[in-house]
Design a protein around this motif. Structure first.
Motif, short mmCIF file in Angstrom:
data_model
loop_
_atom_site.label_atom_id
_atom_site.label_comp_id
_atom_site.label_asym_id
_atom_site.label_seq_id
_atom_site.Cartn_x
_atom_site.Cartn_y
_atom_site.Cartn_z
N PHE A 68 0.87 -1.30 -0.17
CA PHE A 68 -0.28 -0.17 -0.24
C PHE A 68 0.68 1.09 -0.10
O PHE A 68 0.27 2.17 0.51
N THR A 69 1.77 1.43 -1.04
CA THR A 69 3.03 2.56 -1.15
C THR A 69 2.43 3.87 -0.74
O THR A 69 2.55 4.65 -0.23
N GLU A 70 0.70 4.15 -2.27
CA GLU A 70 0.59 5.73 -2.11
C GLU A 70 0.19 5.99 -1.37
O GLU A 70 0.76 7.25 -0.20
N LEU A 71 -0.61 4.92 -0.13
CA LEU A 71 -1.65 4.80 1.13
C LEU A 71 -0.58 5.38 1.76
O LEU A 71 -0.75 6.38 2.83
N ARG A 72 0.46 4.52 2.24
CA ARG A 72 1.84 5.08 3.45
C ARG A 72 1.94 6.83 2.80
O ARG A 72 2.09 7.37 4.12
N THR A 73 2.62 7.09 1.68
CA THR A 73 3.63 8.15 1.55
C THR A 73 2.14 8.87 1.45
O THR A 73 2.59 9.91 2.42
N GLU A 74 0.88 8.99 1.17
CA GLU A 74 -0.09 10.41 1.99
C GLU A 74 -0.36 10.52 3.29
O GLU A 74 -0.76 11.26 3.97
N LEU A 75 -0.48 9.01 3.90
CA LEU A 75 -0.54 8.77 5.36
C LEU A 75 0.69 9.64 6.27
O LEU A 75 0.67 10.41 7.48
N ALA A 76 2.31 9.47 5.38
CA ALA A 76 3.24 9.87 6.45
C ALA A 76 2.98 11.94 6.43
O ALA A 76 3.47 12.62 7.07
N SER A 233 -11.46 6.30 11.52
CA SER A 233 -13.09 6.13 12.37
C SER A 233 -13.50 7.71 12.85
O SER A 233 -14.50 7.57 12.56
N LYS A 234 -12.65 8.05 13.13
CA LYS A 234 -13.25 9.28 14.66
C LYS A 234 -13.32 10.39 13.45
O LYS A 234 -13.99 11.20 13.48
N ALA A 235 -12.10 11.38 13.67
CA ALA A 235 -12.11 12.56 13.24
C ALA A 235 -12.27 12.55 11.90
O ALA A 235 -12.94 14.01 11.53
N PHE A 236 -12.09 11.45 11.24
CA PHE A 236 -12.26 11.50 9.30
C PHE A 236 -13.45 10.92 9.50
O PHE A 236 -13.85 11.52 8.40
N ALA A 237 -14.62 10.67 10.31
CA ALA A 237 -15.96 10.35 9.96
C ALA A 237 -15.69 9.20 9.19
O ALA A 237 -16.69 9.41 8.50
N PHE A 238 -15.48 8.34 9.23
CA PHE A 238 -14.87 7.17 8.62
C PHE A 238 -14.89 6.02 9.10
O PHE A 238 -13.91 4.83 8.34
N ALA A 239 -15.79 5.39 10.04
CA ALA A 239 -15.77 4.33 10.87
C ALA A 239 -16.04 3.41 9.75
O ALA A 239 -15.14 1.67 10.08
N GLY A 240 -17.00 3.32 8.79
CA GLY A 240 -16.41 2.19 8.23
C GLY A 240 -16.45 1.92 6.97
O GLY A 240 -16.38 1.09 6.30
N GLY A 241 -15.12 3.04 7.10
CA GLY A 241 -14.18 2.42 6.23
C GLY A 241 -12.41 1.38 6.18
O GLY A 241 -12.32 1.27 5.79
N ARG A 242 -12.95 1.47 7.82
CA ARG A 242 -12.05 0.05 8.78
C ARG A 242 -10.70 0.74 8.01
O ARG A 242 -9.93 0.22 7.61
N LEU A 243 -9.74 2.07 8.65
CA LEU A 243 -9.08 2.01 8.00
C LEU A 243 -8.14 2.55 9.43
O LEU A 243 -8.16 3.84 9.74
N ALA A 267 -7.63 -3.35 -2.89
CA ALA A 267 -7.84 -2.06 -3.10
C ALA A 267 -8.79 -1.52 -2.84
O ALA A 267 -8.37 -0.21 -2.67
N PRO A 268 -10.28 -2.20 -2.97
CA PRO A 268 -11.26 -0.73 -2.25
C PRO A 268 -10.43 -0.09 -1.18
O PRO A 268 -10.63 1.32 -1.51
N THR A 269 -10.80 -0.87 -0.11
CA THR A 269 -10.16 0.01 1.27
C THR A 269 -8.96 1.27 0.36
O THR A 269 -9.47 2.41 1.36
N GLN A 270 -7.85 0.81 -0.23
CA GLN A 270 -6.74 1.63 -0.10
C GLN A 270 -7.51 2.81 -0.98
O GLN A 270 -6.94 3.79 -0.43
N ALA A 271 -8.30 2.74 -1.72
CA ALA A 271 -9.00 3.88 -3.07
C ALA A 271 -10.02 4.60 -1.71
O ALA A 271 -9.68 5.96 -1.78
N ILE A 272 -10.91 4.64 -0.99
CA ILE A 272 -11.63 4.93 -0.06
C ILE A 272 -10.64 5.32 0.64
O ILE A 272 -10.94 6.88 1.27
N ALA A 273 -9.53 5.26 1.32
CA ALA A 273 -8.58 5.69 1.98
C ALA A 273 -7.97 7.03 1.60
O ALA A 273 -8.06 8.44 2.27
N LEU A 274 -7.67 6.92 0.75
CA LEU A 274 -6.92 7.61 -0.23
C LEU A 274 -8.23 9.25 -0.93
O LEU A 274 -7.49 10.36 -0.31
#
Length: 385
Positions: A68-76, A233-243, A267-274
């Motif tokens: 999940f390279t792109e996701l880790r980059t954006e999280l960083a 899940s909390k501040a991002f209002a994304f509890a259903g996204g499970r990230l 792949a969908p989890t990574q996409a919605i988190a991005l």
């Protein structure tokens, strides 16, 4: 021939009689029991999520990027922008909710013959995750040597670490269910005392902290055994996204690869988190409104005779209750669902929308005369005078 051995007999002995994690999911007008963000995902973010999932859908016949390279980059990038410290993608790890990354840590550094220490009351999943993978759990205690029942002092924490010599230590800041945050000197002292342990600081509610509340992210440099976990899940209002995700030394992150399941982030989890991270400012746009309702509840609950705990999270623990279970039921009868967290004389309520706060405070006002020890004391005083 029928089976003669019950499943209970086959179950691991340490799991027999245990209860699974879970809060009531009831159909009531006002649900304030699971610390969700009450505000829906904005429509333009929904559109971006839909577009990104549509883009990966044709290739669902292939495994996702297991790193999940792109996701880790954006999280960083997100943590570097908001956490007061510069982080690299190699320091980031993610999973299906922060519970999975916490489990990865315990799988890698706990296990049979090893011990995990947490300071309770705290997040109830910490012991469940630990015991679930065969790690011995030790209930450390808050409020030792202080009149504040939910404080954790340097002296108390260090004494308990030295006594139990754990392999994993859990610190929770802001703490669930009390809402109280730790000072960094507690984290530093625990890290120094736990010389052979991985120290986990669970910061699931960090975005809701009051101004000036420090993050343990600033302590990562030079501390290869320190882990800081976060969630969307909390501040991002994304509890259903499970990230959920964590930041740590690259070598520690690399160790987690030994215990993760193959391709654990779809792949969908990574996409919605991005998509959510691309709209981070908008997704976090409700944080200040939620903090306003939290502080309003603290003030007005006190006026009603309850004993609320000042909070750095998106919830309020309130006490002074004669019978917490009875008050929980009385509030539910009025259409408001809060959380009984198992602390005698206390309940926990999530900070939601202004309308939800109105409903909760109205219900609390109706039950206050019989629910609180203050009201009971006043009634006793009147009857004896």
């Amino acid at each position: 021939m029928s089976d003669q051995i019950s499943l209970d007999a086959l179950l691991r002995p340490d799991l027999r009689g245990a209860s699974p994690y879970g809060a009531p999911q009831l159909d009531v007008p006002v649900r304030l029991n699971t610390n969700e963000n009450s505000y829906p995902v904005p429509e333009d973010v929904v559109a971006d999520i839909t577009a990104r999932v549509a883009a990966v859908a044709p290739e669902l016949n292939r495994y996702p990027d297991r790193e999940f390279t792109e996701l880790r980059t954006e999280l960083a990038a997100y943590l570097s922008r908001t956490g007061g410290v510069e982080l690299e993608p190699a320091q980031l790890w993610a999973g299906n909710g922060s519970n999975e990354v916490l489990q990865h840590v315990v799988l890698a550094f706990g296990g049979p013959g090893r011990t995990a220490l947490g300071f309770t009351p705290a997040y109830s999943m910490h012991p469940l995750i630990s015991t679930g993978v065969g790690t011995t759990w030790v209930d450390g205690l808050r409020g030792q040597g202080t009149d504040a029942p939910f404080d954790l002092t340097v002296e108390s924490a260090v004494e308990q670490v030295r006594e139990h010599q754990p392999h994993v230590v859990f610190l929770c800041s802001p703490n669930n269910p009390t809402g109280t945050a730790l000072t960094l000197d507690v984290v530093e002292a625990v890290y120094a005392a736990a010389e052979r342990a991985v120290v986990v600081v669970d910061e699931a509610y960090a975005e809701f902290a009051r101004p000036g509340t420090p993050s343990a992210l600033t302590l990562l440099q030079g501390r290869p055994r320190l882990v800081v976990t976060r969630t969307m899940s909390k501040a991002f209002a994304f509890a259903g996204g499970r990230l959920g995700y964590l930041a740590a030394d690259p070598a520690l992150v690399d160790a987690l690869r030994l215990v993760r399941l193959p391709y654990h982030l779809s792949a969908p989890t990574q996409a919605i988190a991005l998509a959510a991270l691309a709209h981070a400012d908008q997704m976090l746009g409700t944080v200040e409104a939620i903090k306003e309702q939290r502080d309003r509840m603290v003030a007005e609950l006190a006026d009603l005779g309850f004993a609320p705990v000042a909070s750095d999270a998106n919830f309020v623990l309130f006490g002074g209750l004669v019978d917490a279970a009875a008050t929980w039921r009385d509030l539910l009868d009025r259409g408001v669902l809060v959380r009984d967290v198992g602390i005698p004389h206390y309940l926990r309520v999530t900070a939601g929308t202004p309308a939800e706060t109105d409903a909760f405070l109205a219900a609390a006002a109706e039950v206050a005369t019989t629910a609180t020890t203050t009201a009971t004391s006043r009634a006793t005083d009147r009857s004896s005078s």
